[in-house]
Design an enzyme around this catalytic site. Structure first.
Site, PDB file in Angstrom:
ATOM      1  N   ARG A   5       0.774  -1.349   0.041  1.00 25.83           N
ATOM      2  CA  ARG A   5       0.046   0.135   0.271  1.00 25.83           C
ATOM      3  C   ARG A   5       0.771   1.236  -0.107  1.00 25.83           C
ATOM      4  O   ARG A   5       1.665   1.308   0.856  1.00 25.83           O
ATOM      5  CB  ARG A   5      -0.978   0.004   1.131  1.00 25.83           C
ATOM      6  CG  ARG A   5      -1.885   1.140   1.159  1.00 25.83           C
ATOM      7  CD  ARG A   5      -2.458   1.271   2.582  1.00 25.83           C
ATOM      8  NE  ARG A   5      -3.227   2.745   2.561  1.00 25.83           N
ATOM      9  CZ  ARG A   5      -3.356   3.577   3.445  1.00 25.83           C
ATOM     10  NH1 ARG A   5      -3.004   3.037   4.879  1.00 25.83           N
ATOM     11  NH2 ARG A   5      -3.827   4.682   3.486  1.00 25.83           N
ATOM     12  N   HIS A  58      -3.258  11.021   0.730  1.00 23.92           N
ATOM     13  CA  HIS A  58      -2.621  10.790   2.146  1.00 23.92           C
ATOM     14  C   HIS A  58      -2.079  12.014   2.584  1.00 23.92           C
ATOM     15  O   HIS A  58      -0.963  12.139   2.980  1.00 23.92           O
ATOM     16  CB  HIS A  58      -1.703   9.622   2.028  1.00 23.92           C
ATOM     17  CG  HIS A  58      -1.534   8.812   3.334  1.00 23.92           C
ATOM     18  ND1 HIS A  58      -1.462   7.763   3.541  1.00 23.92           N
ATOM     19  CD2 HIS A  58      -1.244   9.440   4.762  1.00 23.92           C
ATOM     20  CE1 HIS A  58      -1.193   7.439   4.956  1.00 23.92           C
ATOM     21  NE2 HIS A  58      -1.028   8.589   5.598  1.00 23.92           N
ATOM     22  N   GLU A  75      -7.398   8.348   6.539  1.00 24.84           N
ATOM     23  CA  GLU A  75      -7.857   8.743   7.789  1.00 24.84           C
ATOM     24  C   GLU A  75      -8.096  10.342   7.514  1.00 24.84           C
ATOM     25  O   GLU A  75      -7.697  11.309   7.946  1.00 24.84           O
ATOM     26  CB  GLU A  75      -6.566   8.870   8.555  1.00 24.84           C
ATOM     27  CG  GLU A  75      -5.959   7.471   8.942  1.00 24.84           C
ATOM     28  CD  GLU A  75      -4.786   7.364  10.098  1.00 24.84           C
ATOM     29  OE1 GLU A  75      -4.500   8.452  10.331  1.00 24.84           O
ATOM     30  OE2 GLU A  75      -4.274   6.358  10.183  1.00 24.84           O
ATOM     31  N   ASN A 117      -7.315   1.688   9.855  1.00 25.46           N
ATOM     32  CA  ASN A 117      -6.203   1.916  10.288  1.00 25.46           C
ATOM     33  C   ASN A 117      -6.260   1.936  12.076  1.00 25.46           C
ATOM     34  O   ASN A 117      -7.080   2.647  12.315  1.00 25.46           O
ATOM     35  CB  ASN A 117      -5.358   3.196  10.063  1.00 25.46           C
ATOM     36  CG  ASN A 117      -5.195   3.279   8.621  1.00 25.46           C
ATOM     37  OD1 ASN A 117      -5.249   2.307   7.896  1.00 25.46           O
ATOM     38  ND2 ASN A 117      -5.053   4.300   8.337  1.00 25.46           N
ATOM     39  N   TYR A 170      -4.026   1.317  16.024  1.00 27.87           N
ATOM     40  CA  TYR A 170      -2.717   1.472  16.849  1.00 27.87           C
ATOM     41  C   TYR A 170      -2.942   1.073  18.264  1.00 27.87           C
ATOM     42  O   TYR A 170      -2.033   0.364  18.580  1.00 27.87           O
ATOM     43  CB  TYR A 170      -1.995   2.730  16.325  1.00 27.87           C
ATOM     44  CG  TYR A 170      -1.475   2.952  15.121  1.00 27.87           C
ATOM     45  CD1 TYR A 170      -0.384   2.423  14.499  1.00 27.87           C
ATOM     46  CD2 TYR A 170      -2.302   3.488  14.216  1.00 27.87           C
ATOM     47  CE1 TYR A 170      -0.068   2.693  13.300  1.00 27.87           C
ATOM     48  CE2 TYR A 170      -1.816   3.765  12.656  1.00 27.87           C
ATOM     49  CZ  TYR A 170      -0.835   3.269  12.334  1.00 27.87           C
ATOM     50  OH  TYR A 170      -0.241   3.560  11.178  1.00 27.87           O
ATOM     51  N   GLU A 206      -3.676  -0.187   7.945  1.00 26.70           N
ATOM     52  CA  GLU A 206      -2.364   0.382   8.919  1.00 26.70           C
ATOM     53  C   GLU A 206      -2.504  -0.378  10.270  1.00 26.70           C
ATOM     54  O   GLU A 206      -3.448  -0.302  10.808  1.00 26.70           O
ATOM     55  CB  GLU A 206      -2.352   1.683   8.980  1.00 26.70           C
ATOM     56  CG  GLU A 206      -1.994   2.554   7.775  1.00 26.70           C
ATOM     57  CD  GLU A 206      -1.856   4.126   8.042  1.00 26.70           C
ATOM     58  OE1 GLU A 206      -1.397   4.377   9.105  1.00 26.70           O
ATOM     59  OE2 GLU A 206      -1.850   4.938   7.036  1.00 26.70           O
TER      60      GLU A 206
END
Length: 1780
Positions: free
Chosen positions: A1324, A1369, A1414, A1556, A1558, A1623
Site C-alpha cells: 500500500r 494521504h 484517515e 487503520n 494502533y 495500517e
C-alpha cells in the site's frame, strides 16, 4: 333456616320461615359462604307458613314468593339449595284434626303438601330431604296395633321418592338424620328397601356448641347490616390477637431464628439497573412512563443506580451486609427487547450471568424474580397484560431464563406484587402503562398474570425441576387489615374482604382451588346486578381446565408486606375498584408512625397476624413455606440520609414480629427480605423516596453507595441470627509454624553482595521492565488491608483513654493543615461494625491494625489499665475472627502515651521496659486470638522524622545524634518484646512476632558506575539495614553505616562515633528477633554518590549521596512518593539476597490521592495493578518467598502531617459528615477482584489463538508519499500543504522535513527489494497529488510524476506484489489550499478529476484503491487542532465539520466515478480508509465513562463510517452537536446536514472497510462547559492504561486486546463488511536497536487478535497491512519516531534500508498465514530461509564501504557500542576519575 338474635348472654336460634321478608345483607352472606367453599345451603320449608289450613289449594302466597326469592338468590350466588320439606311443626289445623304421624290421614295430607312444594319450588332446587326430625316421629304417640309412626313415615318417604323421581328424574331426595337418630338406624335398615336411599344427617346437632360464625352451616341466615360474615381464618386470627393489650401486642422477644434461616435483601431491575438502552435492551413501560414526564421532578430510570455496570459494587454491599440471599429481578426487555421469543440480547444475558456468578462466588444465594413491573413496551403496544397472547410470551421468557440461569438459580418468583400491576398499572393508572380501567382491564390483567404464572410453573416443573432441583413461587403483596370497630361484625367482615380483594385475588386461585375467592366473585356479581346503568366490575371466568392448571402452582408463598390498614364497612355503590365493589373503606391510625410514603405506616404487629392468616387460610392443605420477599420503608431524600433511625426501628419491630410468628405461633417462615439493598428509582416517586439500606448519591456520576446505619444494624441481626446472644465462631485462621534458620548470617559487605540485584535488573530494557506478568500467588497467600489507631479510632479521650504525643501535637495550632487532628478521625472506636462491614465486603484474609498504648494504659504504665480500651480491642479481634479474618496487630504505631514522653520518651531507656510491660499485657490478653504481631511500625521514621528532622512528635530536631540513640533503644525494645513472647507465650499461642520496616527502592544513577551502585546500596543500608541488619543478620549495624558514621564523626573531630555500639550481649540478644520479614514500601528513588557536608552533623549527610525522583515516575498527592512500580520487585529481590531468603510480608503499600478524589480513583487502581504485579514477578519469576500483601489503607483517615488533605483509603470517608460515612472506591472493587483471583490469571485477551487466515488473505505493508518519496521539487512536482507546513518554523520536530525523506522517488528497486524480502503479497502506497497535478487540477499533468508511479506499479507486479493505492494521504496541493482547501467544495470536483486521471492511467494494472486516508486527521488534526498540515486552528467550532463534510462527499464522488466508469473493465475494489483507537471506559463501573468511550469511537470512526456505511451522521453526533450549538446561542447545529439525495449518494460507497488501528485509550467524561469545539462536543478525555507497554509515540500504548474489540464493533455497527486492515504498527525512538523485540511482540499480539476476530467472532477480515515498510518522516514528529520494519540509515547519503529483527517475525507470520499450533510440532513455515538481515543482492554504503545490509547492520551496532564507550570515558575524564 335460622336467624341469630344476640343478647348479652345468650344466642337463640330461630327457624326463618318467611313469616317476614328476607333479611338485608343476605346476598353478601351467601356470597361469603360461597367464597369460603360452601357449595350447598339448607332451606327448611315451613308447612305451617305455606299452608296454614293444611290444604294445598289455600297457600299463603307471600310466603311462597318469599321462598322462591330465597331459592333464586341462592342460585344466583352459586349455592345449591337443599330443601327440607318438613323439619318443624305440622299446621295447627291438621294437628288438631288428625293428631300425629301414626295417622294415615296426616300422612296423606303431607303427600299432598309434597306435591305442592315440588310444583312451586322443584325447578329451583335439585336436592330435597323429606323429613329431618325422625327422632320426634319415633317418639310420637300411637294406638295399639296401629302402624308405627316410623313405618308410616318411611312408607311416605317411599311414595314421595317415587313421585319426585317421576317429575324430576336424575335428581336426589332423601331422609335427613340427626345424631340422635343413630339409635333408630337398625329399624330403618329393617324397614328399608332397595328404593330408599339415606344420604346423611344434620350436622348441627352434632356440634351444638359451635357459633355459626365459627362454622357457617346450612341452617340459617345471619341477620346483620352490611357484610357481617367473615371467614374462619380471619375470625380465628382475630380471636387470637384482637383482644391483645398494646403491651402484649408489642412484646419484644430476644430469641434467635431457626438455624439455616435465610437473610436477604432485594432490588428490582428497573429501579437500579439503568442502562436503559444499553447493549440492545428494549424499552420498558417504565422507560416510556419516565420519558413522558410522569415521574416526580421529571426523573427517569435511564441510569438509576447504574447497576448494569456495577455488579461488583452491588455484590460488595451484599458481602458487607453478610446476607446469604439476594433477591433481584430480571429485566424482560434486557433479555428479549421485543418481549417475544427471538434471539436474546447476549450482552443482557451476560449481565445476569455475571451477577449470578458473582453472588455464588461470594456465597450468596440468588433469588430471581422474572417480572417486577417492567413490561417490554413492545408488548404493551399490543395491549400488554390485557392481551392473552402475553401468556405465551411470558412462558417463553421464563423458559429461557430457567434454561440459561437455572443451573445456578434455585429459587424463582414468577411475579412480585402482581396486585400493584393490576391495581396501579391498569386500574388507577398511577403506574405505567397508565390505564384507568378498573372495570375490565384490571381484572383481565390479573386473569392473564395468573395463567402466565401457572404456565411458567408448569414449564419449570415439567422441563427443569428434576435436573435443577429448584423452587418456583410467587411473591404476593398484602397489607394486614383490622376492623375500625371490632365490636361491629360488619367491620370485621369488611377487613376480611379487604384481604380477599388484595391477597386472595391471587392467592386463592394458586393456593386453594384454582378460582377467585367467592367473596370477589359474588361481590362483582351483585354489583353488576345492582348497577343497571353502569358496570363496576367484570370478573373473567376460569374454565375447569384452567382452574386445575392454576391450582397448586407454587412451591412457597412469597409475601411482600409493608403496612396495615383499619377497615370499615361502607356501601361502595357502583364505584369501580376494590373499595367500591368490596363495600369497604381503608384508613390508618394517626398514632402509627409515618414514613416518607403516604402509603406505608409502621404497624409491625400486622405482619405476625398476616402470617398467621396466610398459614390458616392458604397453607392448611398445601403445606409450603412462607418467604417474606419484601419488607421495608422509605425515608426522605433530604436531611440526614445516613442516620436512618426510623428505618432501624421499623426493621427491628417487623423482624421481631416475624420471629414471634415462627417461635410462638409455629408459622413456617423461612426467609426475611429487607427492601431494599440500596436507594433506587421508586416508580412514580422517582428518587424522592429512599428504601435502601445503602444511600446512593444520584447527583454523582459514580453513583456511590454508602451504608446507612440501618445496613450496619441489619448485618448485626444477621450475625446474631436474630435477637439472641451472639456467638463467636471458632478461629479458623492458619497458625504458622516458626521457621528457624539453621545458621547465622554473615555481616553485609560494602557494598553488599546484594548488588547482584542491580546487575540483574538495571540493564533491562524498558520493554522488558514494563512487560506485564500474568499469574497467581501461592495458595494460602494472605491478602489484607491496614490502618493505625491514631489515624482512624478517634475517641481521643473517650472512656478513660490517655493522651498520646499525637494528641498533644495536633492540638497545637498550625501544626497540621486546617488544624486537623485525630480527635474523631474515622470514629472507629464507636463504629466497629462499620469497619467490619468493609472488611467483610473486601473478603480480606487479614487486617493489620495497631493498638493505642494510651487507650489500654492511659499513662503508659500497666498500673493505669483501662478496661474500656481493652474491651474495644477484644470486640474488634472477636469480630475479625467471626469473619475468619486474621488480626495482624502492630503494638506501636507512633502514638506514644504523652505521660511517657514527659519522662523523655524513647530517649529514656526506661520506656523500653514500659513498652515490654505493654507488650506482655497484650500478648497475655489478646494472644489467644492474635497470631501475628509487629512490635514497631517504621522505626526509621520514628528515629529520623521524630528525633532528627523534628517533623513528627515528639518534634526533636537533633539530626546528628538523636536518631541513632532512638533507633538503638527501639531495636532493644523490639528485641525485649520478642523474647518476652518467645519465652512466655509462643509455646501455647504459636504466633509470629516481627517488626514492620520501611524501605524505598534505591536505583543507582548509573548502574555501570561502581560508586553509584555503592551509593544506592548505602542508601538501603541506612534506611532498611539500620534495623534489619541487627535483627535479621548479626545483631549489629551494617558495616556501611558503621564505616560512614564512624569516619564522618572522626572527620568532625569527635572522639567516638555518633552511632552507638551494641555489646556482644546486646548483639546476641537482638540477632534473630523476627520470625518473618515485614516491609512497608511506597516509592523508588535514584541515588548518586555525593560528598556531603560535615556540618551540621546529620544522619542524612552521613550517607554521602543525593536522591532524586525517577524520571519516568508518576506523581501522586505526596510529592516525594512518586509511583515507580518496578522498584518493588527489585527491593524484594534485594531483601531476598541480603537477608538469607526470608519469608516476607508487604505490610504497607499504597498511594495517596488528593482530597478532591472521592470514589473514582483510577490512579490508585493503576498503582495497585502495577505494584502488585511487580510483587507477583518477584514471587513467580524470582523465587522470592512473599507470603502476604497489605494494601494501605482500609479507608481514608488522618494522614499525619497532611491531616485530611489526602487519602490512602480503599474507602472514602466523608469527614464533613458527623456519621463519617464509608463509601467503597473503584479501587476497593479492583482490590477485591485481585484477592478473589489471587493475583492476575491470564485473561482470555492475552491467550494466543492458533490457526490460519483464509487462503487469499492479503499481507501487506504501507507507506505514504510525503513520508518516503522526497524529491519535493523534482521533475516538476508541485508544492503540497505538507511542504509548506514542514518549512514553517516550530511545526515539525527538529525542523525535519520531507524534502528527501527516504528518497523513494529515486529508489524503486531498493523499495521493491525489501518488499520481496518481507514476503508481502500487497504493498500500500499513496500517490502525491501535486506530483501528478502540480496545481491540483488537470490543466497541467506532470508526466514525469505519473511515470514514477507507473514504474513502481510495474516493478511491484513483476515481483508478484499487488499495488494498493491511496489517492490522497494528506498532501493536498498547496494551490488548492490557497483557495480554501477541503472547506471549498470545488475541491471535490478537482479530486474527482484527479482520481479520473489516475484510474485511467493505472487502473488497468491496479485492483485495490483507497480514496482518502484517515479523513479524521485531515479534519480534526489538520483543521481543528492545527497540529498537522495545513495547520488551521482558528475555527475549531466549525471548520473540522465543514472539512469532514467535503471529504465524505469527495470520497463518494470518486467511488461513483470508479463504479460507473471503470469497474466493469478494470474489475477493481475501491473504498476509504478510516482510523480509530478503541476506547474503554476509564472506570468500567461508571456509566459516564462508558458513554464517553462510545463518544470517542463515534466521534472518530463513526464520524465518517456512519454516513458511508449506514447513511448520514450518527444520531449521537447530530444530537450532541445540535444541542450544544443551540446552548451556545447559535441558530442551528454546527454539524452540516446532508440532503436526502446526498445521503443516498454517499451511503454504500465502499467495497471494503479500510481500517487503520494502533492503540486503545481509556475514556472518561469531561465537561467543556459551553466551549464550542470538537473536543467540547465529544465531551471526553482520554488517558492510557499505565500497565500497557510504551512505544516511541506518546499516544501509542501496546494494547492488543482493543484491536479485536474494535473489529467486532465494526462488524456489529456496520453490518460485517469486508475489512482490510490498512495500517497497524508501533514506533520506537532513541538509540538505534535493530533488535526491535517490542515490534515483533506488537505484530504477534495484534495480528493474533485479528485472527481471533476472524476465526472466533466471524468478522469478515480480508487483509492486514503493517505500518510501516521503513522508518520515515512521521509527520510533525519528524524522524524521531520510527515505525519501520526496515531502518533507514540517515547518516548515509544513500539512505540504505536495513532490516530489523521484526522483518523476520512478520515475514514468518506471512509465510504461515497465521499461527500454527505448536502442539503439532514445528511447522515448515517457521524455518528461516537464510540467516541475517540482508536484502537479497543489495549493498549499501557504510563509512565509505560497500557492504551488504547484514554487514552494515553489524557495523552500525559496533559503531554505536564504540560511541557508548567513548561517551563513558569522556564522562569519567570530566569527573577526574581516569588516570594518565
Amino acid at each position: 333456616m335460622k336467624q341469630l338474635v344476640r343478647s348479652s348472654d345468650s344466642v337463640v336460634n330461630d327457624v326463618f320461615d318467611c313469616s317476614h321478608p328476607i333479611p338485608p345483607g343476605s346476598r353478601q352472606y351467601f356470597e361469603y359462604l360461597q367464597s369460603r367453599g360452601v357449595t350447598h345451603f339448607k332451606v327448611p320449608l315451613s308447612w305451617a307458613q305455606l299452608l296454614p289450613t293444611g290444604l294445598s289449594s289455600q297457600p299463603q302466597q307471600a310466603v311462597v314468593t318469599c321462598y322462591q326469592t330465597l331459592l333464586k338468590l341462592l342460585l344466583e350466588v352459586g349455592l345449591q339449595p337443599l330443601v327440607i320439606l318438613h323439619g318443624s311443626t305440622v299446621p295447627e289445623a291438621l294437628k288438631s284434626r288428625y293428631g300425629g304421624w301414626e295417622s294415615q290421614q296426616l300422612v296423606d295430607m303431607f303427600q299432598q303438601y309434597a306435591e305442592f312444594a315440588f310444583q312451586e319450588f322443584g325447578a329451583l332446587a335439585p336436592s330435597w330431604v323429606t323429613l329431618s326430625d325422625l327422632d320426634n316421629v319415633q317418639h310420637g304417640g300411637q294406638a295399639t296395633g296401629a302402624p308405627s309412626p316410623l313405618q308410616n313415615v318411611l312408607q311416605l318417604n317411599k311414595n314421595i321418592y317415587q313421585l319426585y323421581h317421576q317429575r324430576f328424574p336424575g335428581r336426589r331426595l332423601s331422609l335427613g338424620l340427626k345424631a340422635s337418630d343413630v339409635a333408630i338406624l337398625p329399624q330403618i335398615k329393617v324397614l328399608d328397601n332397595d328404593d330408599l336411599n339415606i344420604v346423611g344427617w344434620d350436622m348441627m346437632d352434632m356440634l351444638p356448641k359451635l357459633d355459626m360464625q365459627d362454622m357457617p352451616t346450612s341452617h340459617g341466615i345471619l341477620e346483620y347490616k352490611g357484610n357481617a360474615a367473615i371467614t374462619n381464618s380471619y375470625q380465628n386470627v382475630w380471636n387470637t390477637f384482637g383482644a391483645q393489650t398494646t403491651t402484649e401486642r408489642d412484646l419484644f422477644i430476644s430469641q434467635s431464628f431457626p438455624s439455616g434461616f435465610q437473610w436477604a435483601t432485594s432490588s428490582e431491575s428497573f429501579k437500579v439497573e439503568g442502562g436503559w438502552l444499553e447493549d440492545g435492551k428494549g424499552q420498558t413501560i417504565w422507560d416510556r412512563f419516565g420519558h413522558e414526564n410522569n415521574v416526580f421532578d421529571n426523573q427517569t430510570a435511564d441510569v438509576a443506580c447504574d447497576s448494569v455496570h456495577k455488579v461488583d459494587y452491588d455484590v460488595y454491599l451484599l458481602r458487607g451486609l453478610n446476607v446469604n440471599t439476594y433477591q433481584f429481578s430480571i429485566s424482560w426487555a434486557r433479555i428479549f427487547p421485543s418481549g417475544r421469543w427471538a434471539k436474546p440480547s447476549e450482552k443482557g444475558v451476560l449481565y445476569y450471568d455475571k451477577l449470578i456468578d458473582a453472588l455464588i462466588e461470594s456465597g450468596i444465594h440468588p433469588v430471581v424474580t422474572l417480572y417486577h413491573w417492567d413490561l417490554p413496551q413492545a408488548l404493551q403496544d399490543h395491549g400488554g397484560w390485557t392481551n392473552a397472547s402475553i401468556i405465551e410470551a411470558f412462558k417463553n421468557y421464563a423458559d429461557f431464563c430457567f434454561y440459561r440461569f437455572g443451573d445456578r438459580v434455585k429459587t424463582w418468583n414468577t411475579f412480585s406484587s402482581p396486585w400493584v400491576v393490576s391495581h396501579a398499572g391498569y386500574g388507577t393508572g398511577e403506574h405505567p402503562p397508565g390505564e384507568k380501567d378498573y372495570v375490565v382491564a384490571s381484572y383481565q390483567v390479573t386473569h392473564n398474570i395468573l395463567k402466565s404464572h401457572a404456565e411458567a410453573w408448569h414449564i419449570y416443573n415439567d422441563k427443569y425441576r428434576k435436573e435443577q432441583g429448584g423452587k418456583v413461587g410467587i411473591a404476593l403483596n398484602s397489607d394486614w387489615a383490622e376492623p375500625v370497630d371490632p365490636s361491629r361484625p360488619e367491620d370485621l367482615a369488611a377487613a376480611d374482604h379487604y384481604l380477599q380483594f388484595m391477597l386472595g385475588w391471587f392467592a386463592h386461585p394458586i393456593f386453594v382451588d384454582g378460582d377467585y375467592p367467592l367473596a370477589l366473585k359474588n361481590q362483582t356479581k351483585q354489583k353488576r346486578s345492582e348497577c343497571r346503568h353502569s358496570e363496576p366490575a367484570r370478573l373473567p371466568v376460569f374454565t375447569p381446565e384452567e382452574s386445575q392448571r392454576i391450582r397448586g402452582t407454587a412451591d412457597f408463598f412469597g409475601l411482600n408486606h409493608y403496612t396495615s390498614r383499619l377497615v370499615n364497612h361502607s356501601d361502595g355503590g357502583c364505584i369501580p375498584g376494590p373499595q367500591g365493589v368490596g363495600n369497604f373503606q381503608a384508613h390508618v391510625d394517626p398514632s402509627w408512625s409515618s414514613t416518607a410514603s403516604d402509603w406505608i405506616y409502621s404497624a409491625p404487629w400486622g405482619l405476625r397476624r398476616l402470617l398467621n392468616y396466610i398459614s390458616t387460610e392458604y397453607l392448611s392443605v398445601t403445606r409450603v413455606p412462607i418467604y417474606i420477599t419484601g419488607n421495608g420503608m422509605p425515608t426522605e431524600y433530604s436531611g440526614d440520609t445516613l442516620n436512618d433511625t426510623g428505618r432501624i426501628n421499623y426493621m427491628k419491630s417487623y423482624i421481631n414480629e416475624a420471629l414471634k410468628a415462627i417461635v410462638l405461633d409455629e408459622v413456617d417462615v423461612q426467609r426475611f427480605t429487607v427492601q431494599s439493598l440500596m436507594d433506587g428509582f421508586e416508580g412514580k416517586q422517582g428518587y424522592s423516596q429512599r428504601f435502601g439500606l445503602h444511600h446512593v448519591n444520584f447527583e454523582d456520576a459514580d453513583r456511590p453507595r454508602t451504608p446507612k446505619q440501618s445496613a450496619y444494624f441489619y448485618s448485626d441481626i444477621i450475625q446474631q441470627n436474630g435477637f439472641g446472644s451472639s456467638k463467636s465462631n471458632v478461629f479458623k485462621g492458619a497458625q504458622r509454624q516458626l521457621t528457624r534458620r539453621p545458621t547465622a548470617l554473615s555481616p553485609s559487605e560494602v557494598p553488599s553482595k546484594s548488588k547482584v540485584v542491580w546487575e540483574k535488573f538495571s540493564l533491562q530494557s524498558k520493554f522488558q521492565r514494563n512487560m506485564y506478568h500474568y499469574g497467581t500467588f501461592s495458595q494460602g497467600f494472605s491478602w489484607g488491608v491496614s490502618s493505625s489507631a491514631y489515624q482512624i479510632e478517634g475517641g481521643w479521650n473517650a472512656d478513660g483513654k490517655g493522651p498520646s504525643v499525637w494528641d498533644t501535637f495536633t492540638h497545637k495550632p498550625n501544626n497540621i493543615p486546617a488544624n486537623a487532628n485525630g480527635d474523631v478521625a474515622c470514629d472507629s472506636y464507636h463504629r466497629l461494625e462499620e469497619d467490619l462491614f468493609m472488611l467483610r465486603a473486601l473478603r480480606v484474609k487479614s487486617y493489620r491494625f495497631s493498638l493505642s498504648w494510651s487507650r489500654i494504659f492511659p499513662d503508659g504504665q500497666c498500673s493505669s489499665l483501662n478496661p474500656k480500651g481493652v474491651e474495644y480491642y477484644n470486640r474488634l479481634i472477636d469480630g475479625l475472627i467471626t469473619y475468619n479474618i486474621t488480626p495482624m496487630v502492630t503494638l506501636y504505631h507512633w502514638d506514644l502515651p504523652q505521660s511517657l514522653q514527659d519522662l523523655g520518651g524513647w530517649e529514656n531507656v526506661n520506656v523500653t521496659e514500659f513498652f515490654n510491660d505493654f507488650c506482655d499485657y497484650c500478648f497475655a490478653t489478646f494472644g489467644d486470638r492474635v497470631k501475628f504481631w509487629m512490635t514497631f511500625n517504621q522505626p526509621q521514621t520514628i528515629a529520623w522524622s521524630g528525633y532528627g528532622l523534628g517533623q513528627i512528635p515528639p518534634n526533636v530536631r537533633n539530626p546528628g545524634t538523636a536518631p541513632y540513640r532512638i533507633a538503638h533503644n527501639l531495636i532493644k525494645a523490639h528485641a525485649k518484646a520478642y523474647h518476652t513472647y518467645d519465652d512466655k507465650y509462643r509455646k501455647n499461642q504459636g504466633g509470629l512476632v516481627s517488626i514492620a520496616l520501611n524501605a524505598n527502592w534505591i536505583e543507582p544513577k548509573d548502574v555501570n558506575v561502581p560508586r553509584e551502585v555503592a551509593a544506592a546500596d548505602r542508601a538501603l543500608q541506612f534506611q532498611l539495614g539500620w534495623f534489619a541488619h541487627p535483627i535479621f543478620k548479626t545483631g549489629d549495624y551494617p558495616d556501611a553505616m558503621k564505616w560512614q558514621v564512624g569516619n564522618k564523626s572522626e572527620l568532625q573531630g569527635l572522639s567516638e562515633s555518633r552511632l552507638p555500639s551494641f555489646t556482644d550481649e546486646d548483639k546476641s540478644f537482638i540477632k534473630g528477633t523476627a520470625d518473618i520479614f515485614c516491609v512497608n514500601h511506597y516509592t523508588t528513588k535514584i541515588a548518586r554518590h555525593a560528598t556531603a557536608q560535615l556540618k551540621p552533623h546529620s544522619y542524612e549527610h552521613d550517607q554521602d549521596l543525593s536522591e532524586e525522583k525517577e524520571e519516568d515516575s508518576v506523581t501522586t498527592a505526596i510529592s516525594d512518593q512518586t509511583a515507580v512500580a518496578w522498584g518493588l520487585r527489585r527491593l524484594l529481590n534485594w531483601i531476598k539476597e541480603e537477608y538469607g531468603d526470608p519469608e516476607i510480608y508487604i505490610t504497607e503499600n499504597g498511594v495517596a490521592t488528593d482530597i478532591k478524589t472521592t470514589v473514582d480513583d483510577p490512579a490508585r487502581v493503576f498503582y495497585y495493578k502495577t505494584y502488585i504485579d511487580e510483587a507477583l514477578k518477584a514471587c513467580d519469576l524470582d523465587g522470592v518467598k512473599l507470603k502476604g500483601y497489605i494494601a494501605t489503607s482500609l479507608m481514608d483517615s488522618f494522614e499525619w502531617l497532611n491531616g485530611y488533605k489526602i487519602g490512602f483509603g480503599l474507602h472514602h470517608v466523608d469527614f464533613t459528615n458527623p456519621n463519617q460515612p464509608r463509601t467503597p472506591k473503584y479501587s476497593a472493587h479492583f482490590y477485591y477482584q485481585v484477592i478473589k483471583n489471587n493475583g492476575f490469571p491470564v485473561p482470555d485477551d492475552e491467550m494466543m489463538h492458533y490457526g490460519h487466515f483464509r487462503d487469499d488473505f492479503i499481507w501487506s505493508t504501507a507507506t505514504a508519499s510525503y513520508q518516503i518519496e522526497g524529491g519535493w521539487r523534482a521533475d516538476g512536482k508541485g508544492l503540497s500543504i505538507w511542504d509548506k507546513f514542514a518549512h514553517t518554523p516550530l511545526r515539525v520536530s527538529s525542523d525535519d522535513n520531507g524534502d528527501i525523506a527516504c528518497d523513494s522517488y529515486h529508489k524503486i528497486e531498493e523499495d521493491v527489494a525489501i518488499l520481496k524480502q518481507l514476503k508481502v503479497t500487497h504493498y500500500r502506497f499513496s500517490i502525491s497529488w501535486p506530483r501528478v497535478l502540480p496545481d491540483g487540477t488537470t490543466k497541467h499533468i506532470n508526466e514525469a510524476g505519473l511515470n514514477y508511479y507507473d514504474r513502481l506499479v510495474d516493478a511491484l507486479l513483476a515481483a508478484n506484489i499487488q499495488p494498493h493505492i491511496t489517492l490522497h494521504h494528506w498532501d493536498l496541493p498547496l494551490a488548492l489550499q490557497d483557495i480554501g482547501g477541503w472547506e471549498n467544495e470545488t475541491v471535490i470536483v478537482k479530486f474527482r478529476d484527479y482520481a479520473d486521471l489516475i484510474f485511467d492511467r493505472l487502473g488497468h494494472k491496479v485492483k485495490f484503491w483507497i480514496t482518502i486516508n484517515e479523513p479524521y486527521n485531515i479534519a480534526a488534526v489538520g483543521n481543528g487542532y492545527g497540529a498537522a498540515a495545513p495547520g488551521n486552528s482558528f475555527r475549531p467550532a466549525t471548520l473540522p465539520y465543514l472539512v469532514a463534510h467535503s471529504l465524505i462527499k469527495a470520497h463518494a464522488e470518486v467511488w461513483h466515478l470508479y463504479n460507473d466508469k471503470y469497474r466493469a473493465k478494470q474489475n477493481g475494489m475501491i473504498s476509504i480508509t478510516l482510523n480509530s483507537d478503541w476506547a474503554e471506559p476509564r472506570n468500567p463501573y461508571k456509566q459516564e465513562d462508558i458513554d464517553a468511550a462510545r463518544r470517542v469511537v463515534q466521534f472518530t470512526l463513526g464520524w465518517f463510517a456512519h454516513p458511508i456505511f449506514n447513511g448520514d451522521y450518527s444520531d449521537m453526533m447530530k444530537t450532541i452537536i445540535r444541542e450544544r450549538s443551540l446552548a451556545g446561542n447559535l441558530q442551528k447545529s454546527r454539524l452540516p446536514e446532508f440532503t436526502p439525495d446526498e445521503i443516498n449518494r454517499i451511503k454504500g460507497t465502499y467495497d471494503y472497510f479500510g481500517f487503520n488501528h494502533y492503540t486503545t485509550v481509556l475514556a472518561f467524561s469531561l465537561d467543556y462547559k459551553n466551549h464550542q469545539h470538537f473536543d467540547g462536543d465529544r465531551s471526553a478525555g482520554t488517558i492510557h492504561d499505565r500497565t500497557a507497554l510504551d512505544s516511541g509515540s506518546g499516544w501509542l500504548k501496546i494494547t492488543p486486546f482493543g484491536f479485536r474489540r474494535i473489529l467486532n464493533f465494526i462488524k456489529e455497527e456496520y453490518g460485517n463488511p469486508p475489512i482490510i486492515i490498512t495500517e497497524n504498527g508501533v514506533s520506537e525512538r532513541g538509540p538505534i536497536d535493530l533488535n526491535d523485540v517490542h515490534r515483533s511482540y506488537y505484530y504477534e499480539k495484534y495480528i493474533n487478535q485479528v485472527l481471533k476476530a476472524a476465526l472466533l467472532d466471524n468478522v469478515d477480515i480480508r487483509g492486514y497491512t503493517a505500518w510501516s515498510l521503513m522508518d520515515n518522516l512521521e509527520w510533525a514528529t519528524g524522524f524521531s519516531e520510527r515505525f519501520g520494519l526496515f531502518y533507514v540509515n540517515r547518516s548515509d547519503p544513500k539512505l540504505p534500508r536495513v532490516a530489523k529483527n521484526s522483518v523476520a517475525s512478520y515475514s514468518t507470520i506471512i509465510k504461515c498465514n497465521g499461527f500454527p499450533d505448536p502442539a503439532y510440532g514445528p511447522h515448515e513455515c517457521m524455518t528461516s530461509e537464510s540467516k541475517g538481515t540482508e536484502s537479497s543482492g543489495y549493498t549499501v554504503g557504510f563509512l565509505g564501504m560497500e557492504l551488504s545490509i547484514g554487514e552494515a547492520e553489524i557495523g552500525l551496532n559496533t559503531t554505536f557500542a564504540l560511541l557508548v564507550v567513548a561517551v563513558m570515558h569522556q564522562s569519567m575524564d570530566r569527573a577526574g576519575l581516569r588516570g594518565g
